[in-house]
Design a protein around this motif. Structure first.
Motif, PDB file in Angstrom:
ATOM      1  N   VAL A  91      -6.500   3.374  -3.866  1.00  0.00           N
ATOM      2  CA  VAL A  91      -6.859   4.768  -3.623  1.00  0.00           C
ATOM      3  C   VAL A  91      -5.659   5.651  -3.956  1.00  0.00           C
ATOM      4  O   VAL A  91      -4.543   5.405  -3.477  1.00  0.00           O
ATOM      5  CB  VAL A  91      -7.291   4.997  -2.165  1.00  0.00           C
ATOM      6  CG1 VAL A  91      -7.476   6.488  -1.889  1.00  0.00           C
ATOM      7  CG2 VAL A  91      -8.578   4.238  -1.873  1.00  0.00           C
ATOM      8  N   LEU A 151       0.832  -1.194   0.000  1.00  0.00           N
ATOM      9  CA  LEU A 151       0.000   0.000   0.000  1.00  0.00           C
ATOM     10  C   LEU A 151       0.869   1.246   0.000  1.00  0.00           C
ATOM     11  O   LEU A 151       1.999   1.217   0.514  1.00  0.00           O
ATOM     12  CB  LEU A 151      -0.903   0.021   1.239  1.00  0.00           C
ATOM     13  CG  LEU A 151      -1.970  -1.073   1.354  1.00  0.00           C
ATOM     14  CD1 LEU A 151      -2.592  -1.036   2.746  1.00  0.00           C
ATOM     15  CD2 LEU A 151      -3.042  -0.918   0.280  1.00  0.00           C
ATOM     16  N   GLN A 205      -2.303   6.034   5.795  1.00  0.00           N
ATOM     17  CA  GLN A 205      -2.149   4.837   4.961  1.00  0.00           C
ATOM     18  C   GLN A 205      -3.377   4.714   4.059  1.00  0.00           C
ATOM     19  O   GLN A 205      -4.460   4.300   4.497  1.00  0.00           O
ATOM     20  CB  GLN A 205      -2.048   3.591   5.838  1.00  0.00           C
ATOM     21  CG  GLN A 205      -1.920   2.291   5.055  1.00  0.00           C
ATOM     22  CD  GLN A 205      -0.508   1.800   4.937  1.00  0.00           C
ATOM     23  OE1 GLN A 205       0.068   1.360   5.912  1.00  0.00           O
ATOM     24  NE2 GLN A 205       0.063   1.860   3.741  1.00  0.00           N
ATOM     25  N   PRO A 206      -3.247   5.105   2.784  1.00  0.00           N
ATOM     26  CA  PRO A 206      -4.380   4.961   1.875  1.00  0.00           C
ATOM     27  C   PRO A 206      -4.773   3.495   1.679  1.00  0.00           C
ATOM     28  O   PRO A 206      -3.945   2.588   1.802  1.00  0.00           O
ATOM     29  CB  PRO A 206      -3.868   5.562   0.559  1.00  0.00           C
ATOM     30  CG  PRO A 206      -2.731   6.456   0.973  1.00  0.00           C
ATOM     31  CD  PRO A 206      -2.112   5.777   2.150  1.00  0.00           C
ATOM     32  N   LYS A 207      -6.046   3.283   1.371  1.00  0.00           N
ATOM     33  CA  LYS A 207      -6.513   1.941   1.072  1.00  0.00           C
ATOM     34  C   LYS A 207      -6.017   1.489  -0.303  1.00  0.00           C
ATOM     35  O   LYS A 207      -5.525   2.286  -1.097  1.00  0.00           O
ATOM     36  CB  LYS A 207      -8.046   1.909   1.100  1.00  0.00           C
ATOM     37  CG  LYS A 207      -8.659   1.850   2.487  1.00  0.00           C
ATOM     38  CD  LYS A 207     -10.165   1.642   2.378  1.00  0.00           C
ATOM     39  CE  LYS A 207     -10.782   1.384   3.746  1.00  0.00           C
ATOM     40  NZ  LYS A 207     -12.240   1.137   3.638  1.00  0.00           N
ATOM     41  N   GLN A 208      -6.186   0.194  -0.552  1.00  0.00           N
ATOM     42  CA  GLN A 208      -5.809  -0.377  -1.841  1.00  0.00           C
ATOM     43  C   GLN A 208      -6.543   0.354  -2.965  1.00  0.00           C
ATOM     44  O   GLN A 208      -7.751   0.651  -2.868  1.00  0.00           O
ATOM     45  CB  GLN A 208      -6.179  -1.855  -1.865  1.00  0.00           C
ATOM     46  CG  GLN A 208      -5.631  -2.615  -3.061  1.00  0.00           C
ATOM     47  CD  GLN A 208      -4.183  -3.037  -2.853  1.00  0.00           C
ATOM     48  OE1 GLN A 208      -3.805  -3.430  -1.762  1.00  0.00           O
ATOM     49  NE2 GLN A 208      -3.382  -2.957  -3.898  1.00  0.00           N
ATOM     50  N   ALA A 264      -8.801   5.652   3.647  1.00  0.00           N
ATOM     51  CA  ALA A 264      -7.570   5.349   4.379  1.00  0.00           C
ATOM     52  C   ALA A 264      -7.843   4.311   5.456  1.00  0.00           C
ATOM     53  O   ALA A 264      -8.968   4.218   5.984  1.00  0.00           O
ATOM     54  CB  ALA A 264      -6.991   6.616   5.004  1.00  0.00           C
ATOM     55  N   LEU A 265      -6.814   3.548   5.772  1.00  0.00           N
ATOM     56  CA  LEU A 265      -6.913   2.572   6.853  1.00  0.00           C
ATOM     57  C   LEU A 265      -6.670   3.219   8.207  1.00  0.00           C
ATOM     58  O   LEU A 265      -7.239   2.805   9.212  1.00  0.00           O
ATOM     59  CB  LEU A 265      -5.896   1.448   6.637  1.00  0.00           C
ATOM     60  CG  LEU A 265      -6.091   0.575   5.392  1.00  0.00           C
ATOM     61  CD1 LEU A 265      -4.941  -0.417   5.279  1.00  0.00           C
ATOM     62  CD2 LEU A 265      -7.426  -0.160   5.455  1.00  0.00           C
ATOM     63  N   ASP A 266      -5.826   4.241   8.228  1.00  0.00           N
ATOM     64  CA  ASP A 266      -5.489   4.892   9.493  1.00  0.00           C
ATOM     65  C   ASP A 266      -4.856   6.242   9.209  1.00  0.00           C
ATOM     66  O   ASP A 266      -4.332   6.482   8.113  1.00  0.00           O
ATOM     67  CB  ASP A 266      -4.513   4.020  10.296  1.00  0.00           C
ATOM     68  CG  ASP A 266      -4.424   4.434  11.757  1.00  0.00           C
ATOM     69  OD1 ASP A 266      -5.342   5.133  12.229  1.00  0.00           O
ATOM     70  OD2 ASP A 266      -3.435   4.064  12.425  1.00  0.00           O
ATOM     71  N   GLN A 302     -13.818   6.728   3.573  1.00  0.00           N
ATOM     72  CA  GLN A 302     -13.310   5.348   3.475  1.00  0.00           C
ATOM     73  C   GLN A 302     -12.185   5.230   2.450  1.00  0.00           C
ATOM     74  O   GLN A 302     -12.163   4.346   1.608  1.00  0.00           O
ATOM     75  CB  GLN A 302     -14.453   4.382   3.144  1.00  0.00           C
ATOM     76  CG  GLN A 302     -15.519   4.345   4.232  1.00  0.00           C
ATOM     77  CD  GLN A 302     -16.590   3.296   3.996  1.00  0.00           C
ATOM     78  OE1 GLN A 302     -16.485   2.468   3.090  1.00  0.00           O
ATOM     79  NE2 GLN A 302     -17.622   3.317   4.810  1.00  0.00           N
ATOM     80  N   VAL A 312     -11.263   7.728   7.336  1.00  0.00           N
ATOM     81  CA  VAL A 312     -11.521   6.303   7.549  1.00  0.00           C
ATOM     82  C   VAL A 312     -13.014   5.984   7.525  1.00  0.00           C
ATOM     83  O   VAL A 312     -13.445   5.046   6.858  1.00  0.00           O
ATOM     84  CB  VAL A 312     -10.894   5.842   8.883  1.00  0.00           C
ATOM     85  CG1 VAL A 312     -11.159   4.357   9.115  1.00  0.00           C
ATOM     86  CG2 VAL A 312      -9.391   6.114   8.880  1.00  0.00           C
TER      87      VAL A 312
END
Length: 426
Positions: free
Chosen positions: A309, A237, A304-307, A283-285, A281, A277
């Motif tokens: 993104v 990621l 931490q961006p999501k997959q 980022a994971l954190d 929706q 988040v």
């Protein structure tokens, strides 16, 4: 006031006879900011070397003797200080003073031990930086954010410097950095101030002092524009890190900045977490931190961006949330929550003797006077919504930031040892 020995060591003692234990902290005012190109990482080496034996307590004996008497220890190195921590029963008090005096006065410089520890810190760098995506991006962020000030180089040092420290480099650094006049000792627990001062006079005062590290006079020039760096590395990621230049710890804006950071980033109810988040929706954190510092430093935001993104989408959302604070006051509820979070954190730290020793030392070293900790609750209470908005506008502008983004690569590239990237002019 701190008790000062003839050799310049500052000593603070806190009596707490609740349980028969003691916390003993020594803050040496030497860190990576006191190094120079060619010697980076040398402060961190001594964090290891100080456990490798001296004249009386040889290799491995320090830990064995301490553990045999019910004690334990640790240490850490930052850009500004190297701190040693001992925790032990009251019955071992004089023994610990003997151990500490031995390694401050007569630390071993055995070439084989130095070779071994050089390998250890090199391995630590490979693990925590070169093989760690957050570690490598953080290192590149600081290297880009500071053009002049020594905060630009990493605490662990550049690998080429680790490989080339000389014996003269090591001895010079130890002589200036570990001079008693360059240290503050804090002892808390089942002790009396008088006995601590007497033990200091017996064991520590005979140790001669030397000239401390020369003062860091370099002032980082005001940034003239946003700086950016891209790191292409094997990863699942992407990562976005944004560093904003903020003042040193003893600045008047310290408490307002802490509350702004808490309102924006602390916990799942914070503005930034709810936006990135929960709502979008994307980022994971997301989190933020700023370490104690002698000089103007960075507040670092990590997301931490999501997959799948785009990192720029996450970045854009973060700027929008920061702009909201600039353009409108945070709510009374948000401000009250932030104050409560910080006060609970502060009082929790002060409940145990270990936390008290660390807090007393931190205020003495970074704020210039341990007594300022008694005003912490009052200083947080005095912060207004206007103060929070003021620091948001003052420090969190486009020209005052450095952005580091890690772009995932599908496969681990086969390259030579990572080297610091060249800085782009703003």
């Amino acid at each position: 006031m701190p008790y000062r020995l003839d050799n310049g060591l500052r000593v603070l003692a806190l009596e707490d006879h609740t349980i028969p234990t003691v916390s003993y902290y020594t803050f040496f005012l030497v860190g990576s900011r006191d190094e120079r190109p060619g010697r980076t990482g040398i402060s961190h080496l001594f964090e290891h070397m100080m456990f490798n034996g001296a004249k009386k307590y040889g290799p491995g004996e320090l830990d064995k003797v301490m553990e045999a008497n019910g004690g334990s220890n640790n240490a850490y190195t930052t850009r500004d200080v190297t701190v040693y921590q001992d925790w032990f029963p009251r019955s071992a008090l004089e023994l610990i003073f003997d151990i500490e005096a031995d390694r401050i006065r007569d630390l071993s410089f055995d070439p084989e031990k130095i070779k071994s520890e050089r390998g250890v810190v090199a391995s630590e760098r490979r693990t925590s930086v070169d093989a760690n995506n957050f570690g490598v991006l953080d290192e590149q962020l600081w290297a880009m954010a500071f053009l002049a000030h020594p905060y630009q180089w990493p605490v662990l040092g550049w690998m080429s410097d680790i490989e080339h420290w000389t014996m003269d480099d090591l001895k010079h650094h130890f002589e200036m950095g570990y001079s008693p006049s360059n240290a503050t000792m804090v002892v808390a627990g089942d002790v009396s101030a008088d006995e601590i001062f007497k033990l200091c006079e017996k064991y520590i005062e005979p140790i001669p002092s030397h000239a401390p590290p020369p003062p860091v006079t370099t002032v980082e020039p005001e940034p003239l524009g946003e700086r950016r760096i891209l790191v292409h590395k094997y990863a699942q990621l992407p990562i976005v890190m944004i560093g904003y230049h903020v003042p040193q710890t003893n600045n008047a804006d310290f408490y307002a900045l802490n509350l702004l950071r808490t309102a924006l980033y602390h916990g799942e109810s914070s503005r930034m977490y709810r936006r990135l988040v929960d709502q979008d929706q994307i980022a994971l954190d997301v989190s933020a931190f700023a370490e104690p510092a002698f000089d103007p430093t960075l507040e670092v935001i990590v997301a931490q961006p999501k997959q799948n993104v785009d990192p720029q989408k996450v970045e854009k959302a973060m700027y929008e949330e920061i702009d909201r604070v600039k353009n409108a006051f945070i709510s009374d509820q948000e401000l009250e929550k932030a104050k409560n979070v910080r006060l609970v954190e502060f009082y929790t730290q002060m409940q145990a003797i270990n936390g008290r020793a660390n807090t007393i030392g931190t205020y003495e070293v970074f704020f210039g006077d341990y007594r300022k900790l008694f005003d912490a609750a009052k200083n947080y209470a005095a912060v207004t919504k206007e103060d929070v908005q003021h620091v948001a506008r003052k420090y969190f502008g486009e020209n005052n930031r450095t952005v580091a983004t890690l772009i995932p690569q599908a496969e681990e590239p086969k390259t030579e040892e990572a080297k610091p990237q060249e800085k782009a002019k703003p």
